[in-house]
Design a protein around this motif. Sequence first.
Motif, PDB file in Angstrom:
ATOM      1  N   SER A 166      40.114  43.517  36.417  1.00  0.00           N
ATOM      2  CA  SER A 166      41.176  43.148  35.784  1.00  0.00           C
ATOM      3  C   SER A 166      41.983  44.052  37.174  1.00  0.00           C
ATOM      4  O   SER A 166      41.062  45.443  37.850  1.00  0.00           O
ATOM      5  CB  SER A 166      41.494  43.605  35.368  1.00  0.00           C
ATOM      6  OG  SER A 166      41.306  44.702  34.732  1.00  0.00           O
ATOM      7  N   PRO A 167      43.348  44.190  37.760  1.00  0.00           N
ATOM      8  CA  PRO A 167      44.100  45.038  38.157  1.00  0.00           C
ATOM      9  C   PRO A 167      43.730  46.243  37.718  1.00  0.00           C
ATOM     10  O   PRO A 167      44.215  47.638  38.498  1.00  0.00           O
ATOM     11  CB  PRO A 167      45.466  44.107  38.308  1.00  0.00           C
ATOM     12  CG  PRO A 167      45.134  43.040  38.149  1.00  0.00           C
ATOM     13  CD  PRO A 167      44.097  42.781  37.258  1.00  0.00           C
ATOM     14  N   ILE A 168      44.172  46.806  36.475  1.00  0.00           N
ATOM     15  CA  ILE A 168      44.492  47.683  35.647  1.00  0.00           C
ATOM     16  C   ILE A 168      43.049  48.049  35.975  1.00  0.00           C
ATOM     17  O   ILE A 168      42.866  49.722  36.324  1.00  0.00           O
ATOM     18  CB  ILE A 168      44.563  47.319  34.226  1.00  0.00           C
ATOM     19  CG1 ILE A 168      46.118  47.253  34.148  1.00  0.00           C
ATOM     20  CG2 ILE A 168      44.833  49.148  34.091  1.00  0.00           C
ATOM     21  CD1 ILE A 168      47.398  47.665  34.973  1.00  0.00           C
ATOM     22  N   ASN A 169      41.949  47.992  35.695  1.00  0.00           N
ATOM     23  CA  ASN A 169      40.496  48.441  35.616  1.00  0.00           C
ATOM     24  C   ASN A 169      40.402  48.827  37.276  1.00  0.00           C
ATOM     25  O   ASN A 169      39.677  49.870  37.369  1.00  0.00           O
ATOM     26  CB  ASN A 169      39.587  47.776  35.255  1.00  0.00           C
ATOM     27  CG  ASN A 169      39.781  47.071  33.615  1.00  0.00           C
ATOM     28  OD1 ASN A 169      39.938  48.163  33.064  1.00  0.00           O
ATOM     29  ND2 ASN A 169      38.715  46.794  33.524  1.00  0.00           N
ATOM     30  N   TYR A 170      40.939  48.015  38.373  1.00  0.00           N
ATOM     31  CA  TYR A 170      41.391  48.605  39.232  1.00  0.00           C
ATOM     32  C   TYR A 170      41.175  49.829  40.356  1.00  0.00           C
ATOM     33  O   TYR A 170      41.422  50.347  40.824  1.00  0.00           O
ATOM     34  CB  TYR A 170      41.049  47.790  40.360  1.00  0.00           C
ATOM     35  CG  TYR A 170      41.020  48.628  42.019  1.00  0.00           C
ATOM     36  CD1 TYR A 170      39.846  48.036  42.427  1.00  0.00           C
ATOM     37  CD2 TYR A 170      42.516  48.519  42.634  1.00  0.00           C
ATOM     38  CE1 TYR A 170      39.537  48.687  44.272  1.00  0.00           C
ATOM     39  CE2 TYR A 170      41.464  48.671  43.795  1.00  0.00           C
ATOM     40  CZ  TYR A 170      40.817  48.923  44.908  1.00  0.00           C
ATOM     41  OH  TYR A 170      40.903  49.692  45.698  1.00  0.00           O
ATOM     42  N   THR A 175      46.779  37.906  37.400  1.00  0.00           N
ATOM     43  CA  THR A 175      45.359  38.631  37.180  1.00  0.00           C
ATOM     44  C   THR A 175      44.356  37.796  36.931  1.00  0.00           C
ATOM     45  O   THR A 175      42.941  37.726  37.386  1.00  0.00           O
ATOM     46  CB  THR A 175      45.858  39.157  35.490  1.00  0.00           C
ATOM     47  OG1 THR A 175      46.993  39.501  35.021  1.00  0.00           O
ATOM     48  CG2 THR A 175      44.148  39.365  34.664  1.00  0.00           C
ATOM     49  N   GLU A 176      44.292  36.466  36.672  1.00  0.00           N
ATOM     50  CA  GLU A 176      42.791  35.377  36.867  1.00  0.00           C
ATOM     51  C   GLU A 176      42.577  35.457  38.684  1.00  0.00           C
ATOM     52  O   GLU A 176      40.790  35.821  38.713  1.00  0.00           O
ATOM     53  CB  GLU A 176      43.551  33.861  36.679  1.00  0.00           C
ATOM     54  CG  GLU A 176      43.723  34.178  35.125  1.00  0.00           C
ATOM     55  CD  GLU A 176      43.973  32.632  34.345  1.00  0.00           C
ATOM     56  OE1 GLU A 176      44.240  31.091  36.078  1.00  0.00           O
ATOM     57  OE2 GLU A 176      44.271  32.185  33.597  1.00  0.00           O
ATOM     58  N   HIS A 177      43.440  35.518  39.739  1.00  0.00           N
ATOM     59  CA  HIS A 177      43.264  35.398  40.825  1.00  0.00           C
ATOM     60  C   HIS A 177      42.572  36.860  41.323  1.00  0.00           C
ATOM     61  O   HIS A 177      41.554  36.691  41.760  1.00  0.00           O
ATOM     62  CB  HIS A 177      44.155  35.062  41.469  1.00  0.00           C
ATOM     63  CG  HIS A 177      44.248  35.036  43.287  1.00  0.00           C
ATOM     64  ND1 HIS A 177      42.801  33.707  43.858  1.00  0.00           N
ATOM     65  CD2 HIS A 177      44.486  35.755  44.507  1.00  0.00           C
ATOM     66  CE1 HIS A 177      42.800  33.830  45.291  1.00  0.00           C
ATOM     67  NE2 HIS A 177      43.359  34.949  45.511  1.00  0.00           N
ATOM     68  N   PHE A 178      43.494  37.829  40.921  1.00  0.00           N
ATOM     69  CA  PHE A 178      42.439  39.059  41.271  1.00  0.00           C
ATOM     70  C   PHE A 178      40.789  39.666  40.581  1.00  0.00           C
ATOM     71  O   PHE A 178      40.154  39.463  41.202  1.00  0.00           O
ATOM     72  CB  PHE A 178      43.955  40.354  40.699  1.00  0.00           C
ATOM     73  CG  PHE A 178      43.565  41.884  40.707  1.00  0.00           C
ATOM     74  CD1 PHE A 178      43.921  42.644  42.420  1.00  0.00           C
ATOM     75  CD2 PHE A 178      42.112  42.707  40.716  1.00  0.00           C
ATOM     76  CE1 PHE A 178      43.886  43.658  42.533  1.00  0.00           C
ATOM     77  CE2 PHE A 178      42.179  43.523  41.235  1.00  0.00           C
ATOM     78  CZ  PHE A 178      42.729  44.650  41.901  1.00  0.00           C
ATOM     79  N   ARG A 179      41.151  39.148  38.877  1.00  0.00           N
ATOM     80  CA  ARG A 179      40.046  38.972  38.514  1.00  0.00           C
ATOM     81  C   ARG A 179      38.813  38.262  39.233  1.00  0.00           C
ATOM     82  O   ARG A 179      37.458  38.647  39.662  1.00  0.00           O
ATOM     83  CB  ARG A 179      39.842  38.991  37.434  1.00  0.00           C
ATOM     84  CG  ARG A 179      38.600  39.232  36.469  1.00  0.00           C
ATOM     85  CD  ARG A 179      38.602  38.570  34.751  1.00  0.00           C
ATOM     86  NE  ARG A 179      39.277  39.276  33.874  1.00  0.00           N
ATOM     87  CZ  ARG A 179      39.511  40.469  33.640  1.00  0.00           C
ATOM     88  NH1 ARG A 179      38.191  41.552  34.036  1.00  0.00           N
ATOM     89  NH2 ARG A 179      40.119  41.252  33.125  1.00  0.00           N
ATOM     90  N   LYS A 180      38.840  37.249  39.964  1.00  0.00           N
ATOM     91  CA  LYS A 180      38.165  36.712  40.915  1.00  0.00           C
ATOM     92  C   LYS A 180      37.639  36.770  41.884  1.00  0.00           C
ATOM     93  O   LYS A 180      36.500  36.522  42.089  1.00  0.00           O
ATOM     94  CB  LYS A 180      38.815  35.136  40.956  1.00  0.00           C
ATOM     95  CG  LYS A 180      38.039  33.861  41.429  1.00  0.00           C
ATOM     96  CD  LYS A 180      38.226  32.511  41.420  1.00  0.00           C
ATOM     97  CE  LYS A 180      37.545  31.552  42.823  1.00  0.00           C
ATOM     98  NZ  LYS A 180      38.464  30.611  42.789  1.00  0.00           N
ATOM     99  N   VAL A 181      39.035  36.951  42.801  1.00  0.00           N
ATOM    100  CA  VAL A 181      37.906  38.222  43.902  1.00  0.00           C
ATOM    101  C   VAL A 181      37.925  39.273  44.405  1.00  0.00           C
ATOM    102  O   VAL A 181      36.368  39.328  44.330  1.00  0.00           O
ATOM    103  CB  VAL A 181      39.473  38.410  44.697  1.00  0.00           C
ATOM    104  CG1 VAL A 181      39.183  38.213  46.261  1.00  0.00           C
ATOM    105  CG2 VAL A 181      40.285  36.456  45.230  1.00  0.00           C
ATOM    106  N   VAL A 182      38.330  40.105  42.729  1.00  0.00           N
ATOM    107  CA  VAL A 182      37.666  41.835  42.823  1.00  0.00           C
ATOM    108  C   VAL A 182      36.512  41.553  42.190  1.00  0.00           C
ATOM    109  O   VAL A 182      35.958  42.934  42.361  1.00  0.00           O
ATOM    110  CB  VAL A 182      39.030  42.298  42.686  1.00  0.00           C
ATOM    111  CG1 VAL A 182      38.691  44.199  42.729  1.00  0.00           C
ATOM    112  CG2 VAL A 182      40.012  42.394  43.366  1.00  0.00           C
TER     113      VAL A 182
END
Length: 308
Positions: A243-247, A233-240
């Motif tokens: 959050s994964p679910i919002n994406y 979750t932290e890494h996804f939010r940092k890169v993208v």
Amino acid sequence: MDALSNVLSLLKINKSKVTGLDAGGDWAISFPAFEGIKFNTILKGHCWIKSEDEQNPLLFEEGDCALLTRGEPFIATNNLNSPAVDSSCVYDGKGGKITVWNGGGDFFLISISFDFDGDIGSMLTKALPPFVHLKNASNQVSVLQWAIQQLSIELMEDTLGNELMTNHLAQIMLLQVLRFWLGPGQERYTGWLAALSDQRLVRSMNAMHMKPDYPWSVAELGNIAGMSRTSFTEHFRKVVGQSPINYLIDWRMQLAVDMLIRSEKKILNIAYEVGYQSEAAFSTAFKRIFSCSPTQYRTARLDTSKQL
């Protein structure tokens, strides 16, 4: 289908135009803001391209290609000390022909512009820098130059299958630019494209794109990425940047919009295809993002299309 192919497959070209510039001597041209994107390829000579408020111009040499993604005003020149002339004084606005400036002979450029239908184009261009510069020596340029030449022919001649060929060639061009930009040594911007160059995140991205109707949990996506739920979750939010679910929700809505515009599927069927178990749940999520119901969105877009 991987995430990048999935997005590109939804791109639909609304308008396209090809122009050529044959310039001589010292010149500088100021271009206004534009919609969509522009592909430029330098066939002879060199020029600098810079935004109107940017101090560091980019040098493009013979054989180089450029993708301009943000529709921002820019200046093109072969002499940074030359005063810029407004493009309306150079081009007649009709497109589909070569414009000769200052007698021509020293510089030649082909420019192809696209305006995309729908929000997918915006999703793509917002993830890219304003200018993407492909050097002539890069592997992607030879294919890109071929595609540009073929597309120039398609846009200048009314041939059978023109619309389909134009869309396919545009996708090839975009794909070549994106392959270059996602390669090693390129500066990364926060966004979904940046995740495709991350060896861990790309697996979870592809999973969401291949099965958007699946009820993904963050734990499952983290497992696919080989990470713990928290770390993922932290890494996804940092890169993208989200959050994964919002994406996942945003991607489902992009798919829903495409089906609303390009098909006659019932709202309930669209809801099922993008992972919602009821029309009500889908409509609530859709309205939260677009501020209208799916039916209202479809009606408005169809009315707009009829007026064009």
